[in-house]
Design a protein around this motif. Structure first.
Motif, PDB file in Angstrom:
ATOM      1  N   PHE A 139      54.299  78.960 -27.609  1.00 46.55           N
ATOM      2  CA  PHE A 139      53.157  78.222 -28.153  1.00 46.55           C
ATOM      3  C   PHE A 139      53.080  76.815 -27.548  1.00 46.55           C
ATOM      4  N   VAL A 140      54.223  76.139 -27.433  1.00 47.90           N
ATOM      5  CA  VAL A 140      54.238  74.794 -26.862  1.00 47.90           C
ATOM      6  C   VAL A 140      53.740  74.814 -25.427  1.00 47.90           C
ATOM      7  N   TRP A 141      54.193  75.768 -24.640  1.00 47.52           N
ATOM      8  CA  TRP A 141      53.732  75.840 -23.248  1.00 47.52           C
ATOM      9  C   TRP A 141      52.243  76.182 -23.161  1.00 47.52           C
ATOM     10  N   LEU A 142      51.751  76.996 -24.088  1.00 45.96           N
ATOM     11  CA  LEU A 142      50.320  77.293 -24.137  1.00 45.96           C
ATOM     12  C   LEU A 142      49.533  76.014 -24.420  1.00 45.96           C
ATOM     13  N   MET A 143      50.003  75.204 -25.354  1.00 41.97           N
ATOM     14  CA  MET A 143      49.325  73.957 -25.697  1.00 41.97           C
ATOM     15  C   MET A 143      49.372  72.966 -24.529  1.00 41.97           C
ATOM     16  N   ILE A 144      50.480  72.911 -23.823  1.00 45.25           N
ATOM     17  CA  ILE A 144      50.591  72.011 -22.671  1.00 45.25           C
ATOM     18  C   ILE A 144      49.587  72.417 -21.590  1.00 45.25           C
ATOM     19  N   ARG A 145      49.498  73.719 -21.318  1.00 49.09           N
ATOM     20  CA  ARG A 145      48.533  74.187 -20.316  1.00 49.09           C
ATOM     21  C   ARG A 145      47.095  73.891 -20.756  1.00 49.09           C
ATOM     22  N   PHE A 146      46.827  74.080 -22.036  1.00 50.71           N
ATOM     23  CA  PHE A 146      45.502  73.795 -22.578  1.00 50.71           C
ATOM     24  C   PHE A 146      45.158  72.319 -22.393  1.00 50.71           C
ATOM     25  N   MET A 147      46.106  71.425 -22.692  1.00 54.59           N
ATOM     26  CA  MET A 147      45.860  69.990 -22.530  1.00 54.59           C
ATOM     27  C   MET A 147      45.673  69.614 -21.065  1.00 54.59           C
ATOM     28  N   LEU A 148      46.423  70.247 -20.165  1.00 59.20           N
ATOM     29  CA  LEU A 148      46.281  69.949 -18.739  1.00 59.20           C
ATOM     30  C   LEU A 148      44.894  70.318 -18.219  1.00 59.20           C
ATOM     31  N   VAL A 149      44.267  71.325 -18.823  1.00 58.88           N
ATOM     32  CA  VAL A 149      42.927  71.721 -18.413  1.00 58.88           C
ATOM     33  C   VAL A 149      41.870  70.885 -19.141  1.00 58.88           C
ATOM     34  N   VAL A 175      41.977  67.835 -20.829  1.00 59.71           N
ATOM     35  CA  VAL A 175      41.922  66.372 -20.675  1.00 59.71           C
ATOM     36  C   VAL A 175      41.069  65.979 -19.462  1.00 59.71           C
ATOM     37  N   PRO A 176      41.284  66.567 -18.295  1.00 63.60           N
ATOM     38  CA  PRO A 176      40.409  66.196 -17.164  1.00 63.60           C
ATOM     39  C   PRO A 176      38.941  66.572 -17.387  1.00 63.60           C
ATOM     40  N   LEU A 177      38.690  67.721 -18.054  1.00 60.24           N
ATOM     41  CA  LEU A 177      37.309  68.129 -18.320  1.00 60.24           C
ATOM     42  C   LEU A 177      36.604  67.174 -19.263  1.00 60.24           C
ATOM     43  N   VAL A 178      37.274  66.782 -20.322  1.00 57.93           N
ATOM     44  CA  VAL A 178      36.670  65.886 -21.310  1.00 57.93           C
ATOM     45  C   VAL A 178      36.492  64.496 -20.723  1.00 57.93           C
ATOM     46  N   SER A 179      37.487  64.001 -19.997  1.00 58.98           N
ATOM     47  CA  SER A 179      37.390  62.650 -19.442  1.00 58.98           C
ATOM     48  C   SER A 179      36.331  62.580 -18.341  1.00 58.98           C
ATOM     49  N   SER A 180      36.102  63.650 -17.585  1.00 61.13           N
ATOM     50  CA  SER A 180      35.086  63.624 -16.522  1.00 61.13           C
ATOM     51  C   SER A 180      33.684  63.754 -17.121  1.00 61.13           C
ATOM     52  N   SER A 181      33.530  64.413 -18.251  1.00 59.97           N
ATOM     53  CA  SER A 181      32.206  64.584 -18.856  1.00 59.97           C
ATOM     54  C   SER A 181      31.773  63.322 -19.599  1.00 59.97           C
TER      55      SER A 181
END
Length: 89
Positions: A69-79, A81-87
């Protein structure tokens, strides 16, 4: 627990519960005794318990699930964060 001299059968009891065995660190309130050291260091009862406590513990299915679960959350955040910050820019 009171201790007494003599030989006693273990009768399935733990070494701590035997009336003629005392361990390092035992408090003596009164009386006299002659003691024989039968083991020292890691060869003692408490030494063997201590060595099992410091041994690496085997992961349970709960531990494995939390790790996944932790690794799933880390991968989710890595995807995300850049999407939200660029939008928002």
């Amino acid at each position: 627990m009171k201790k007494f001299p003599g030989q006693f059968a273990a009768d399935g009891r733990s070494a701590i519960d035997l009336p003629n065995i005392c361990f390092m660190g035992s408090n003596v309130l009164s009386g006299t005794a002659i003691a024989v050291a039968v083991a020292t260091g890691r060869n003692t009862y408490f030494g063997s318990v201590a060595s099992t406590l410091v041994a690496p513990r085997q992961q349970t299915s709960f531990d494995l699930g939390v790790n996944r679960f932790v690794w799933l959350m880390i991968r989710f955040m890595l995807v995300m964060v850049p999407l939200v910050s660029s939008s928002t820019a």
